[in-house]
Design a protein around this motif. Structure first.
Motif, PDB file in Angstrom:
ATOM      1  N   UNK A   1      14.034  15.448   2.917  1.00 22.39           N
ATOM      2  CA  UNK A   1      14.892  15.846   1.795  1.00 22.39           C
ATOM      3  C   UNK A   1      15.061  17.365   1.766  1.00 22.39           C
ATOM      4  N   UNK A   2      13.954  18.102   1.895  1.00 22.43           N
ATOM      5  CA  UNK A   2      14.032  19.558   1.832  1.00 22.43           C
ATOM      6  C   UNK A   2      14.857  20.110   2.990  1.00 22.43           C
ATOM      7  N   UNK A   3      14.718  19.502   4.155  1.00 20.74           N
ATOM      8  CA  UNK A   3      15.492  19.959   5.307  1.00 20.74           C
ATOM      9  C   UNK A   3      16.976  19.645   5.125  1.00 20.74           C
ATOM     10  N   UNK A   4      17.288  18.469   4.590  1.00 15.78           N
ATOM     11  CA  UNK A   4      18.680  18.065   4.435  1.00 15.78           C
ATOM     12  C   UNK A   4      19.379  18.819   3.312  1.00 15.78           C
TER      13      UNK A   4
ATOM     14  N   UNK B   1       0.834  -1.199   0.000  1.00 17.24           N
ATOM     15  CA  UNK B   1       0.000   0.000   0.000  1.00 17.24           C
ATOM     16  C   UNK B   1       0.873   1.256   0.000  1.00 17.24           C
ATOM     17  N   UNK B   2       0.439   2.272  -0.729  1.00 15.56           N
ATOM     18  CA  UNK B   2       1.138   3.560  -0.738  1.00 15.56           C
ATOM     19  C   UNK B   2       0.971   4.215   0.625  1.00 15.56           C
ATOM     20  N   UNK B   3       2.089   4.601   1.229  1.00 17.32           N
ATOM     21  CA  UNK B   3       2.096   5.180   2.572  1.00 17.32           C
ATOM     22  C   UNK B   3       2.210   6.698   2.442  1.00 17.32           C
ATOM     23  N   UNK B   4       1.080   7.388   2.567  1.00 21.21           N
ATOM     24  CA  UNK B   4       1.085   8.838   2.382  1.00 21.21           C
ATOM     25  C   UNK B   4       1.936   9.547   3.435  1.00 21.21           C
ATOM     26  N   UNK B   5       1.803   9.116   4.680  1.00 21.93           N
ATOM     27  CA  UNK B   5       2.563   9.759   5.751  1.00 21.93           C
ATOM     28  C   UNK B   5       4.062   9.598   5.524  1.00 21.93           C
ATOM     29  N   UNK B   6       4.474   8.422   5.065  1.00 24.29           N
ATOM     30  CA  UNK B   6       5.894   8.191   4.809  1.00 24.29           C
ATOM     31  C   UNK B   6       6.394   9.070   3.674  1.00 24.29           C
ATOM     32  N   UNK B   7       5.561   9.271   2.652  1.00 27.11           N
ATOM     33  CA  UNK B   7       5.965  10.125   1.540  1.00 27.11           C
ATOM     34  C   UNK B   7       6.119  11.571   2.000  1.00 27.11           C
ATOM     35  N   UNK B   8       5.192  12.070   2.784  1.00 25.44           N
ATOM     36  CA  UNK B   8       5.291  13.438   3.313  1.00 25.44           C
ATOM     37  C   UNK B   8       6.558  13.581   4.145  1.00 25.44           C
TER      38      UNK B   8
ATOM     39  N   UNK C   1       5.202  15.913  -4.803  1.00 27.32           N
ATOM     40  CA  UNK C   1       6.180  16.133  -5.877  1.00 27.32           C
ATOM     41  C   UNK C   1       6.297  17.626  -6.184  1.00 27.32           C
ATOM     42  N   UNK C   2       5.166  18.302  -6.266  1.00 30.08           N
ATOM     43  CA  UNK C   2       5.160  19.732  -6.549  1.00 30.08           C
ATOM     44  C   UNK C   2       5.872  20.507  -5.445  1.00 30.08           C
ATOM     45  N   UNK C   3       5.634  20.131  -4.195  1.00 31.76           N
ATOM     46  CA  UNK C   3       6.332  20.774  -3.071  1.00 31.76           C
ATOM     47  C   UNK C   3       7.842  20.668  -3.235  1.00 31.76           C
ATOM     48  N   UNK C   4       8.303  19.485  -3.576  1.00 33.78           N
ATOM     49  CA  UNK C   4       9.738  19.244  -3.661  1.00 33.78           C
ATOM     50  C   UNK C   4      10.360  20.005  -4.833  1.00 33.78           C
ATOM     51  N   UNK C   5       9.702  19.981  -5.986  1.00 36.56           N
ATOM     52  CA  UNK C   5      10.247  20.693  -7.150  1.00 36.56           C
ATOM     53  C   UNK C   5      10.254  22.203  -6.906  1.00 36.56           C
TER      54      UNK C   5
ATOM     55  N   UNK D   1      13.496  13.572  -7.127  1.00 33.07           N
ATOM     56  CA  UNK D   1      13.670  13.480  -5.679  1.00 33.07           C
ATOM     57  C   UNK D   1      15.113  13.766  -5.264  1.00 33.07           C
ATOM     58  N   UNK D   2      16.052  13.515  -6.174  1.00 34.53           N
ATOM     59  CA  UNK D   2      17.463  13.505  -5.799  1.00 34.53           C
ATOM     60  C   UNK D   2      18.241  14.686  -6.373  1.00 34.53           C
ATOM     61  N   UNK D   3      17.537  15.730  -6.795  1.00 33.31           N
ATOM     62  CA  UNK D   3      18.197  16.875  -7.434  1.00 33.31           C
ATOM     63  C   UNK D   3      19.265  17.473  -6.518  1.00 33.31           C
ATOM     64  N   UNK D   4      18.941  17.645  -5.242  1.00 32.35           N
ATOM     65  CA  UNK D   4      19.913  18.218  -4.323  1.00 32.35           C
ATOM     66  C   UNK D   4      21.152  17.350  -4.198  1.00 32.35           C
ATOM     67  N   UNK D   5      20.967  16.060  -4.058  1.00 32.27           N
ATOM     68  CA  UNK D   5      22.078  15.119  -3.977  1.00 32.27           C
ATOM     69  C   UNK D   5      22.915  15.162  -5.251  1.00 32.27           C
ATOM     70  N   UNK D   6      22.249  15.082  -6.401  1.00 33.96           N
ATOM     71  CA  UNK D   6      22.973  15.065  -7.684  1.00 33.96           C
ATOM     72  C   UNK D   6      23.757  16.360  -7.870  1.00 33.96           C
ATOM     73  N   UNK D   7      23.147  17.495  -7.544  1.00 34.80           N
ATOM     74  CA  UNK D   7      23.840  18.777  -7.692  1.00 34.80           C
ATOM     75  C   UNK D   7      25.065  18.847  -6.783  1.00 34.80           C
TER      76      UNK D   7
END
Length: 636
Positions: free
Chosen positions: A373-376, A360-367, A529-533, A476-482
């Motif tokens: 990611x944004x904090x890190x 099952x897709x875990x919404x809480x885990x995705x949030x 996804x929109x939040x992260x981008x 998802x990994x733009x920050x890491x890749x950059x």
């Protein structure tokens, strides 16, 4: 006599009588676990005595349990309870046959089947071949209750559980089979196939390669390894597996389907359809061959025979994943001929089946992950230089939601003589999962990652100035890749969010993308996804990311193609406008579309399904903001 062995009338009568005795106990003990347990014990005692008196063989005992379950349900006992008690009944019947077999089993080597567990195994395997999954699982579990070291029973139980959509249990069964029998190539093959379906690609490859170490000419292992390597982006190796399989068994339908799918990825759609037709000539109504045909071209009303055959096969009873894939293909056919109501019904059925297999897709885990990611990777960290980071400008990342146009942009760039397309590389997803959020902080890890990734690109193309990695989830990994590749460029694909999500819903992705199986989950995933981008736009240096509106690219192909090529630092080349003529392997769901000229029918496609989209309506606010921006670098 053999006929007497299969005469099930006495067993059916006994099962019905037992159910009539037990049903009142079950119905009267609905709220009391203790009462129900006592009722079960009483039932099992009666059943054991009656079965022993009747001297029922393995077949008749299974039929007794089947009749017992059917009668309970008919009398109003809840289906789950009836199923569970019937399973316990079969096990108990066999365990209660007396001490004779158990005494004799003490003299046998561990894991060697006795007559009793071998009979249960054979009956379970027969049920599996007939698609009677409940009966197969019951018999195989009974065999394992008698002989817990029966590796072949674990393997066949795994196959039955896969067909029944119980992937986690199946994986455990296959793992136990190879633990008990380390040279069991078939079980390694089955496990490797399942792990691919679960999205665990490195583990899938490891199991399949182990199978081939044990049996180098094992065609099912070759075919499954080819499919796994395609998903890993290693297309040359995959083609080698398919060709070896066909060389070993030229008339193997699965091998022909594998080669047909690969031909379609290379744009050889006529060859693909010929290979699929040959597979169907050898095995008429083969689900995998039928499901692959709509991916080779646009279907028309003249293909009504294909649909009729597919509907017949789907209705006859298939393992869940096979039916799901066939339903996606049937939906695509109906969409092609503009029968949108029937199309949506097939897509919905395909997703509902797939949901029973995927976690099952875990919404809480995705949030939580997005916030982590944004904090890190906040502004300060993204702006700071990282020791050991690569200076290479060779990588180009095309990111976005799946089905947002990433394959189209990759094809445009790959049509340039100084560029190459690498497809969807799993490198950054694997790195992120392995190291999570610790990446990019200290040497030598960034330098090692950068070097490793550049070697992957080198294997894709030794001489291209730019190599495109179009894995959408790299968003998802733009920050890491950059942090590792600060000179790499990102192209973010914007497409109407409802069109994007609906197109995801119409594809059969792996279980990794479980959010695509439900419209509400898709809406939730897009919002995160929109939040992260939006975060990446805020923290990345200027000139690192280019937003490309899909609808604008379709409407103004020349203008946006030139912008894309200029953004990645190459001079313009007219071949980029004729991207559909470029010969290369495309291992995505867009393999047919990217070989067509630009077409506009995919813009606002969701309006054909307006009355069905329900939860996706919440995304209209993003679509309105996107239109208002007219290609400016943000939805909001």
């Amino acid at each position: 006599m053999v006929l007497d062995w299969f005469d099930r009338r006495v067993a059916l009568e006994a099962g019905t009588v037992l159910a009539d005795l037990f049903a009142p106990l079950a119905l009267n003990a609905c709220g009391a676990a203790g009462d129900r347990a006592a009722a079960i014990r009483e039932l099992l005692q009666r059943a054991s005595g009656q079965a022993q008196a009747l001297r029922l063989n393995v077949y008749k005992r299974t039929q007794l349990a089947k009749a017992f379950k059917s009668r309970l349900i008919a009398l109003g006992v809840e289906t789950g309870i009836a199923h569970g008690i019937a399973r316990e009944l079969v096990v108990h019947l066999w365990m209660a046959r007396g001490s004779g077999d158990r005494a004799r089993s003490e003299d046998r080597p561990a894991g060697t089947p006795s007559a009793r567990d071998q009979a249960l195994f054979e009956m379970g395997s027969e049920h599996l071949g007939q698609g009677a999954l409940d009966e197969a699982i019951t018999c195989l579990r009974a065999a394992l209750a008698v002989n817990p070291r029966f590796a072949e029973a674990y393997n066949n139980l795994g196959c039955a559980l896969v067909a029944d959509g119980r992937a986690t249990e199946a994986n455990a069964a296959f793992a136990r089979a190879v633990e008990l029998k380390p040279d069991y190539a078939e079980a390694y093959t089955n496990r490797g196939n399942l792990l691919r379906e679960m999205g665990l690609l490195p583990q899938s490859e490891a199991n399949l390669r182990r199978a081939l170490e044990l049996q180098p000419a094992l065609v099912p292992a070759l075919l499954n390894l080819g499919a796994t390597l395609v998903m890993l982006g290693r297309l040359g190796e995959a083609e080698g597996c398919y060709r070896q399989a066909v060389a070993l068994e030229p008339k193997n339908p699965e091998a022909l389907v594998g080669m047909g799918s690969f031909a379609a990825q290379e744009g050889r759609f006529g060859v693909a359809e010929q290979l699929l037709a040959e597979a169907l000539s050898l095995r008429p109504k083969m689900p995998a061959a039928l499901a692959a045909i709509p991916a080779t071209r646009k279907m028309t009303a003249a293909d009504a025979t294909w649909l009729a055959t597919a509907e017949e096969v789907a209705a006859a009873g298939l393992p869940r994943l096979e039916e799901s894939r066939l339903r996606y293909a049937m939906g695509k056919y109906c969409d092609d001929i503009r029968d949108y109501e029937r199309a949506f019904a097939h897509f919905q059925r395909a997703n509902d089946i797939a949901k029973t297999v995927a976690p099952a897709y875990d919404r809480a885990a995705r949030v939580a992950l997005v916030e982590q990611i944004m904090e890190s990777y906040g502004a300060a960290r993204v702006a700071s230089a990282v020791a050991g980071a690569s200076t290479s400008a060779r990588p180009v990342f095309v990111v976005g939601m799946m089905r947002s146009g990433t394959s189209l942009v990759e094809q445009i760039i790959a049509s340039h003589p100084l560029a190459a397309g690498a497809g969807e590389l799993p490198f950054w997803s694997s790195a992120f999962q392995h190291h999570l959020l610790t990446l990019g902080l200290e040497a030598p890890l960034p330098g090692q990652l950068g070097s490793d990734y550049l070697r992957v690109l080198e294997a894709c193309s030794a001489d291209a100035s730019r190599v495109v990695d179009k894995a959408p989830l790299n968003a998802d990994y733009v920050g890491l890749i950059h942090s590792v590749l600060p000179n790499a460029r990102f192209i973010y694909m914007q497409r109407d969010p409802i069109d994007t999500c609906l197109s995801c819903y119409f594809q059969g992705f792996s279980a990794t993308h479980n959010y695509t199986l439900d419209l509400s989950d898709l809406a939730h995933y897009f919002e995160q996804h929109h939040r992260l981008v939006t975060h990446w736009r805020a923290v990345l240096p200027a000139g690192i990311m280019l937003d490309v509106p899909y609808e604008s690219l379709v409407a103004e192909q020349d203008l946006w193609s030139r912008r894309i090529i200029d953004f990645i630092g190459l001079d313009w080349d007219e071949r980029c406008l004729n991207f559909h003529k470029t010969e290369r392997t495309v291992a995505t769901a867009s393999q047919w579309q990217v070989r067509q000229k630009i077409y506009k029918s995919s813009v606002e496609r969701w309006r054909n399904y307006e009355k069905f989209i329900g939860p996706l309506r919440s995304l209209e606010r993003f679509a309105r903001a996107k239109k208002a921006s007219e290609g400016v670098a943000s939805y909001a």
